[in-house]
Write an enzyme that holds these catalytic residues in place. Structure first.
Site, PDB file in Angstrom:
ATOM      1  N   HIS A  35       0.903  -1.173  -0.040  1.00 52.85           N
ATOM      2  CA  HIS A  35      -0.079   0.079  -0.145  1.00 52.85           C
ATOM      3  C   HIS A  35       0.827   1.352   0.025  1.00 52.85           C
ATOM      4  CE1 HIS A  35       0.995  -0.150   4.177  1.00 52.85           C
ATOM      5  NE2 HIS A  35       0.756   1.080   4.355  1.00 52.85           N
ATOM      6  N   ALA A 142       9.227 -15.693   8.697  1.00 47.36           N
ATOM      7  CA  ALA A 142       9.380 -15.027   7.372  1.00 47.36           C
ATOM      8  C   ALA A 142      10.901 -15.270   6.750  1.00 47.36           C
ATOM      9  CB  ALA A 142       8.917 -13.602   7.405  1.00 47.36           C
ATOM     10  N   LYS A 194      -2.429 -18.818  19.029  1.00 48.14           N
ATOM     11  CA  LYS A 194      -1.034 -19.275  19.436  1.00 48.14           C
ATOM     12  C   LYS A 194      -0.475 -17.775  19.783  1.00 48.14           C
ATOM     13  CE  LYS A 194       0.868 -17.756  15.638  1.00 48.14           C
ATOM     14  NZ  LYS A 194       2.185 -16.955  15.145  1.00 48.14           N
ATOM     15  N   ASP A 247       2.551 -24.368  14.903  1.00 43.47           N
ATOM     16  CA  ASP A 247       2.615 -22.886  15.359  1.00 43.47           C
ATOM     17  C   ASP A 247       3.042 -22.531  16.748  1.00 43.47           C
ATOM     18  OD1 ASP A 247       2.993 -20.527  14.151  1.00 43.47           O
ATOM     19  OD2 ASP A 247       0.834 -20.492  13.615  1.00 43.47           O
ATOM     20  N   ASN A 259       5.624 -12.127  18.878  1.00 38.35           N
ATOM     21  CA  ASN A 259       4.801 -12.037  20.240  1.00 38.35           C
ATOM     22  C   ASN A 259       5.634 -12.463  21.451  1.00 38.35           C
ATOM     23  OD1 ASN A 259       2.180 -11.518  18.989  1.00 38.35           O
ATOM     24  ND2 ASN A 259       2.862 -13.138  17.806  1.00 38.35           N
ATOM     25  N   GLU A 284       0.827  -8.911  16.566  1.00 41.67           N
ATOM     26  CA  GLU A 284      -0.444  -9.244  16.154  1.00 41.67           C
ATOM     27  C   GLU A 284      -1.077  -9.618  17.730  1.00 41.67           C
ATOM     28  OE1 GLU A 284      -2.768  -9.358  13.990  1.00 41.67           O
ATOM     29  OE2 GLU A 284      -1.791  -9.300  11.767  1.00 41.67           O
TER      30      GLU A 284
END
Length: 339
Positions: A35, A142, A194, A247, A259, A284
């Site tokens: 974006h 990632a 998770k 996960d 996290n 997140e």
């Protein structure tokens, strides 16, 4: 040929770029939309995503694109990889630009902010029943995926042919193993819960608890995830797979997890704002905690770890007091229906 692709990825952050790199490395022409035009221009000039995945080159088959209409016209396969709190917004922007034969898959992990709704409900609200939907989830960092390190994920969807096509698109014998799954709800839920448990694991380590406590949190966190999943119609067996146990273990035990690092910072004394600034990217699990807590309360599902993480993040409870409350809970059988 220039304006066509095998798949379009929406979201040029770390995970979206990593998935795009994997797809392009697998021989698929992949368009990557972001974006921020300046960010996309940097991707084109640097031939890498220096902001999120420095030093990892973009394959020739990966085409950065700043124009959403161009990106969506390029392929009928659309992979959405944006944070959960903007998923609905991005899908709303995309809707009038989608091809009639578009098929939508997302790697977004989380629930809708405030309501705790599944991402599928947001997608249906925006798109109606016109398009096939799918979700991919599993233990993935990632940077490792982008670097070509072996990774495994699961995919579930509303249309068997779409799921099959996605498995073929994403699967790579050298870097990515993909499992088909028929539990659409379970895969979505695992990716949200998770994150909450990972913050809890970070909190535990941050206040000085050891591997024993961390392992107990992971194990009982899996119980909470399974309990919530079954209440929503998911299959318990799903949570023993990639999108559940896989996960959960990854996110709770490795400091590549934002996290977990967020929880660590809080456990060591940082406040929420300072801990988020320290991470420097979207955490997140911060929003996920409120979403999962809201959902559990609505369904009447007992989730003690989630409850205490929520109290720390949103009610100012100290991590030490949260740990004490968990440890002082009434003794119960490990296999009872409630903790």
């Amino acid at each position: 040929m220039k304006n066509t692709a095998d798949i379009t990825v929406l979201g040029a952050g770390s995970y979206g770029t990593a998935l795009a790199i994997s797809l392009a490395s697998n021989g698929h022409r992949t368009m990557l939309w972001g974006h921020e035009p300046e960010h996309i221009e940097n991707l084109k000039n640097d031939k890498s995503n220096e902001a999120f995945l420095p030093g990892i080159p973009l394959p020739d088959l990966l085409i950065p694109e700043a124009d959403l209409a161009t990106a969506l016209a390029a392929s009928n396969n659309v992979l959405v990889v944006v944070p959960s709190h903007v998923f609905g917004l991005v899908l709303s922007q995309a809707k009038p630009l989608l091809r009639k034969d578009s098929r939508i898959v997302w790697a977004t992990k989380g629930l809708e902010p405030e309501t705790g709704r599944l991402i599928q409900d947001v997608a249906r609200e925006v798109l109606g029943d016109e398009y096939p939907l799918a979700v991919l989830s599993g233990p993935t960092f990632a940077k490792e995926l982008a670097a070509g390190m072996p990774t495994a994920i699961s995919i579930a969807g509303t249309d068997p042919q779409f799921t099959k096509d996605l498995v073929e698109l994403l699967h790579s014998p050298k870097r990515l193993r993909v499992y088909a799954n028929d539990d659409f709800i379970g895969l979505q839920l695992g990716g949200a819960v998770k994150n909450v448990i990972a913050i809890g694991a970070g909190l535990s380590d941050g206040i000085g608890f050891g591997a024993n406590a961390r392992t107990a949190l992971i194990t009982r966190g899996l119980v909470e995830l399974t309990r919530l999943g079954e209440a929503m119609g998911a299959q318990a067996s799903t949570f023993m797979g990639m999108a559940g146990l896989g996960d959960l273990v990854l996110t709770c035990t490795d400091n590549q997890s934002r996290n977990r690092r967020f929880g660590l910072a809080l456990g060591k004394g940082s406040d929420v704002e300072a801990a988020q600034e320290e991470i420097g990217q979207v955490v997140e699990g911060y929003r996920n905690t409120k979403e999962v807590y809201t959902l559990a309360k609505r369904l009447g599902v007992e989730m003690p770890i989630t409850e205490q993480v929520y109290q720390v993040l949103y009610k100012g409870k100290s991590p030490v007091d949260a740990a004490k409350e968990l440890l002082s809970r009434e003794q119960k059988s490990e296999t009872s229906s409630a903790e």
